[in-house]
Scaffold this motif. Structure first.
Motif, PDB file in Angstrom:
ATOM      1  N   LEU A  47       8.791   0.781  -1.705  1.00  0.00           N
ATOM      2  CA  LEU A  47       7.528   0.999  -0.988  1.00  0.00           C
ATOM      3  C   LEU A  47       6.308   0.704  -1.845  1.00  0.00           C
ATOM      4  O   LEU A  47       5.195   0.641  -1.320  1.00  0.00           O
ATOM      5  CB  LEU A  47       7.467   2.433  -0.469  1.00  0.00           C
ATOM      6  N   GLN A  48       6.506   0.495  -3.134  1.00  0.00           N
ATOM      7  CA  GLN A  48       5.398   0.056  -3.984  1.00  0.00           C
ATOM      8  C   GLN A  48       4.819  -1.251  -3.445  1.00  0.00           C
ATOM      9  O   GLN A  48       3.623  -1.502  -3.547  1.00  0.00           O
ATOM     10  CB  GLN A  48       5.889  -0.141  -5.433  1.00  0.00           C
ATOM     11  N   LEU A  49       5.681  -2.076  -2.824  1.00  0.00           N
ATOM     12  CA  LEU A  49       5.228  -3.353  -2.261  1.00  0.00           C
ATOM     13  C   LEU A  49       4.338  -3.155  -1.041  1.00  0.00           C
ATOM     14  O   LEU A  49       3.526  -4.021  -0.706  1.00  0.00           O
ATOM     15  CB  LEU A  49       6.433  -4.226  -1.888  1.00  0.00           C
ATOM     16  N   VAL A  50       4.482  -2.033  -0.382  1.00  0.00           N
ATOM     17  CA  VAL A  50       3.581  -1.680   0.728  1.00  0.00           C
ATOM     18  C   VAL A  50       2.328  -1.014   0.163  1.00  0.00           C
ATOM     19  O   VAL A  50       1.206  -1.324   0.563  1.00  0.00           O
ATOM     20  CB  VAL A  50       4.282  -0.748   1.735  1.00  0.00           C
ATOM     21  N   LYS A  51       2.543  -0.126  -0.778  1.00  0.00           N
ATOM     22  CA  LYS A  51       1.431   0.610  -1.400  1.00  0.00           C
ATOM     23  C   LYS A  51       0.417  -0.326  -2.044  1.00  0.00           C
ATOM     24  O   LYS A  51      -0.788  -0.104  -1.953  1.00  0.00           O
ATOM     25  CB  LYS A  51       1.988   1.590  -2.439  1.00  0.00           C
ATOM     26  N   ASN A  52       0.916  -1.410  -2.680  1.00  0.00           N
ATOM     27  CA  ASN A  52      -0.010  -2.338  -3.354  1.00  0.00           C
ATOM     28  C   ASN A  52      -0.475  -3.487  -2.463  1.00  0.00           C
ATOM     29  O   ASN A  52      -1.173  -4.391  -2.918  1.00  0.00           O
ATOM     30  CB  ASN A  52       0.600  -2.869  -4.661  1.00  0.00           C
ATOM     31  N   GLY A  53      -0.052  -3.469  -1.177  1.00  0.00           N
ATOM     32  CA  GLY A  53      -0.550  -4.460  -0.225  1.00  0.00           C
ATOM     33  C   GLY A  53       0.253  -5.748  -0.149  1.00  0.00           C
ATOM     34  O   GLY A  53      -0.102  -6.659   0.610  1.00  0.00           O
ATOM     35  N   THR A  54       1.342  -5.846  -0.898  1.00  0.00           N
ATOM     36  CA  THR A  54       2.153  -7.064  -0.850  1.00  0.00           C
ATOM     37  C   THR A  54       2.788  -7.244   0.532  1.00  0.00           C
ATOM     38  O   THR A  54       2.751  -8.334   1.118  1.00  0.00           O
ATOM     39  CB  THR A  54       3.256  -7.025  -1.928  1.00  0.00           C
ATOM     40  N   ILE A  55       3.383  -6.175   1.054  1.00  0.00           N
ATOM     41  CA  ILE A  55       3.964  -6.195   2.395  1.00  0.00           C
ATOM     42  C   ILE A  55       3.111  -5.309   3.298  1.00  0.00           C
ATOM     43  O   ILE A  55       2.927  -4.115   2.991  1.00  0.00           O
ATOM     44  CB  ILE A  55       5.416  -5.668   2.395  1.00  0.00           C
ATOM     45  N   PRO A  56       2.567  -5.831   4.384  1.00  0.00           N
ATOM     46  CA  PRO A  56       1.773  -4.990   5.285  1.00  0.00           C
ATOM     47  C   PRO A  56       2.613  -3.838   5.856  1.00  0.00           C
ATOM     48  O   PRO A  56       3.791  -4.018   6.174  1.00  0.00           O
ATOM     49  CB  PRO A  56       1.349  -5.968   6.393  1.00  0.00           C
TER      50      PRO A  56
END
Length: 199
Positions: free
Chosen positions: A98-107
């Protein structure tokens, strides 16, 4: 003579399949323990379970799933750096950090839609088939990692869950406190679609 040859060929074929199955189970165990060496039997079970049942138990409806996702994204500790992880022996599902969501990589909404899509694709074995399948995996775990901490207690917990007609289990407390993992799982077709775009 022909019957004997056919029997030998069948035996060799079945032996090869069994050896290949055990090899894949060992690879799954090694992969989890490579990144999370403190994983318990409960954590290995959860990994293998998620590859069979997908994220369906997490999304009774998208509103609830969205609220829980928002809650988790606000959590303070994010030490897990593994961006994604293939699960089980079939690799039908992948854990997405979920870091990828948290940092905006994955919407955020892209992930939610992927979870809904992924939930419908799980193979969802019936409980009797699942118990048989898990016991096969458990036998290999005991063979290659007989000294996992808390093995006996975790095994009893899994048996109790089965006796209630359930299959869902949570990560061990040690695993949660040590690795602070925040992830969701998506089906492999979603993961393949995202490769090169988000990873």
């Amino acid at each position: 003579m022909k019957m004997s040859l056919a029997f030998i060929l069948l035996f060799l074929s079945l032996t090869t399949l069994a050896d290949d199955r055990e090899r894949k189970i060992k690879q799954f165990i090694d992969a989890e323990l490579k990144y999370y060496p403190g994983a318990r039997l409960a954590d290995l079970y959860k990994n293998y379970f998620q590859d069979a049942y997908g994220p369906g138990h997490l999304i009774p409806d998208t509103t609830h799933a969205g609220k829980y996702l928002d809650f988790e994204l606000k959590q303070p500790i994010w030490t897990d750096t593994l961006r994604y992880q293939k699960l089980g022996v079939n690799h039908d599902y992948y854990r997405i950090n979920l870091q990828l969501v948290k940092n905006g990589t994955i919407p955020r909404d892209t992930l939610l839609l992927a979870m809904v899509e992924s939930a419908t694709l799980a193979r969802n074995p019936d409980i009797e088939s699942w118990k048989k399948e898990w016991n096969e995996v458990l036998a290999v775990i005991k063979k290659v990692k007989p000294n996992l901490p808390g093995m006996e207690a975790d095994e009893k917990q899994i048996e109790q869950i089965f006796s209630k007609g359930d299959v869902v289990i949570h990560h061990s407390e040690y695993y949660k406190e040590t690795y602070h993992r925040h992830y969701r799982i998506v089906y492999r077709s979603v993961f393949e679609r995202w490769k090169g775009k988000y990873f």
